[in-house]
Design a protein around this motif. Sequence first.
Motif, PDB file in Angstrom:
ATOM      1  N   GLN A  73       0.895  -1.141   0.045  1.00  0.00           N
ATOM      2  CA  GLN A  73       0.068  -0.042  -0.006  1.00  0.00           C
ATOM      3  C   GLN A  73       0.718   1.342  -0.156  1.00  0.00           C
ATOM      4  O   GLN A  73       0.509   2.273  -0.665  1.00  0.00           O
ATOM      5  CB  GLN A  73      -0.925   0.029   1.188  1.00  0.00           C
ATOM      6  CG  GLN A  73      -2.013  -1.054   1.209  1.00  0.00           C
ATOM      7  CD  GLN A  73      -2.827  -0.958   2.318  1.00  0.00           C
ATOM      8  OE1 GLN A  73      -2.870  -0.008   3.409  1.00  0.00           O
ATOM      9  NE2 GLN A  73      -3.420  -2.241   2.660  1.00  0.00           N
ATOM     10  N   ALA A  74       1.922   1.168   0.788  1.00  0.00           N
ATOM     11  CA  ALA A  74       2.702   2.625   0.795  1.00  0.00           C
ATOM     12  C   ALA A  74       3.357   2.751  -0.283  1.00  0.00           C
ATOM     13  O   ALA A  74       3.746   3.824  -0.994  1.00  0.00           O
ATOM     14  CB  ALA A  74       3.711   2.102   1.830  1.00  0.00           C
ATOM     15  N   LYS A  94       1.065   4.340  -2.999  1.00  0.00           N
ATOM     16  CA  LYS A  94       0.714   5.748  -2.480  1.00  0.00           C
ATOM     17  C   LYS A  94       1.723   6.436  -2.862  1.00  0.00           C
ATOM     18  O   LYS A  94       2.040   7.839  -3.528  1.00  0.00           O
ATOM     19  CB  LYS A  94       0.493   5.931  -0.846  1.00  0.00           C
ATOM     20  CG  LYS A  94      -0.871   5.454  -0.620  1.00  0.00           C
ATOM     21  CD  LYS A  94      -0.846   5.339   0.912  1.00  0.00           C
ATOM     22  CE  LYS A  94      -2.231   4.649   1.558  1.00  0.00           C
ATOM     23  NZ  LYS A  94      -2.303   4.620   2.910  1.00  0.00           N
ATOM     24  N   THR A 130       2.187   9.627  -5.665  1.00  0.00           N
ATOM     25  CA  THR A 130       2.474  11.074  -5.021  1.00  0.00           C
ATOM     26  C   THR A 130       3.816  11.386  -5.846  1.00  0.00           C
ATOM     27  O   THR A 130       3.824  12.719  -6.122  1.00  0.00           O
ATOM     28  CB  THR A 130       3.008  10.939  -3.570  1.00  0.00           C
ATOM     29  OG1 THR A 130       1.799  10.386  -2.844  1.00  0.00           O
ATOM     30  CG2 THR A 130       3.419  12.279  -2.925  1.00  0.00           C
ATOM     31  N   ALA A 139      -5.121   1.265  -1.048  1.00  0.00           N
ATOM     32  CA  ALA A 139      -4.218   2.393  -1.390  1.00  0.00           C
ATOM     33  C   ALA A 139      -4.686   3.684  -1.331  1.00  0.00           C
ATOM     34  O   ALA A 139      -4.025   4.641  -1.134  1.00  0.00           O
ATOM     35  CB  ALA A 139      -3.099   2.120  -2.143  1.00  0.00           C
ATOM     36  N   VAL A 161      -5.962   5.130  -4.042  1.00  0.00           N
ATOM     37  CA  VAL A 161      -5.845   5.914  -5.314  1.00  0.00           C
ATOM     38  C   VAL A 161      -6.673   5.843  -6.246  1.00  0.00           C
ATOM     39  O   VAL A 161      -6.613   6.307  -7.496  1.00  0.00           O
ATOM     40  CB  VAL A 161      -4.273   5.517  -5.910  1.00  0.00           C
ATOM     41  CG1 VAL A 161      -3.321   5.954  -4.625  1.00  0.00           C
ATOM     42  CG2 VAL A 161      -4.137   4.107  -6.196  1.00  0.00           C
TER      43      VAL A 161
END
Length: 187
Positions: free
Chosen positions: A97-98, A101, A105, A123, A125
């Motif tokens: 998930q990180a 993201k 980003t 996540a 998005v």
Amino acid sequence: MSNRLEGQKILFITANTGIERDELLKPLETLGGWGASVTHASIEGGTVQTFLQDTEKDRTVDSNTKLAGLSAADFDALVIPGGTVNADTLRQDSDAQALVKAFATAGKTIAAICHGPWLLIDAGVVEGKTLTSYPSVRTDLVNAKAAAWVDEAAKTCPANGWNLVTSRTPDDLPAFSEAIAKALVKA
């Protein structure tokens, strides 16, 4: 063999079991054959069990590294193969998930096929995006406030500075790989 993706670094992420073989290996080989540097990371690192279909074990492959500690800054694109077990396991993994993201980003390309968009939902998005997936994932995407679900071999959605590439099934792998390449060349 074309070098049109020379210099591009692509990260494939999987669980250690339940990966749809062709959804991992075919785009990995195709994009690598077009000159990209490809890395396969799995949750635990090491051996990964592929499946011909969700319950039929195929061969094992080795991943290059673990998900933990990887940085979006080191790659140009993230690819999430399908398979229900793979996608359901990845969607619950905090490192996966990180990474999603972080890629979003950072304005990087993210690609997911089949059940892979489940990770995109978890996540956070997909809101406001147009994408495709395996048909049974459609309701999950709509409920996650994706702008629209389309029944196309591959769908690229420019998304707030990053490209989201999605695809339906192994039958669509040529279109999926081509859409990833086009997104990277334009980026």
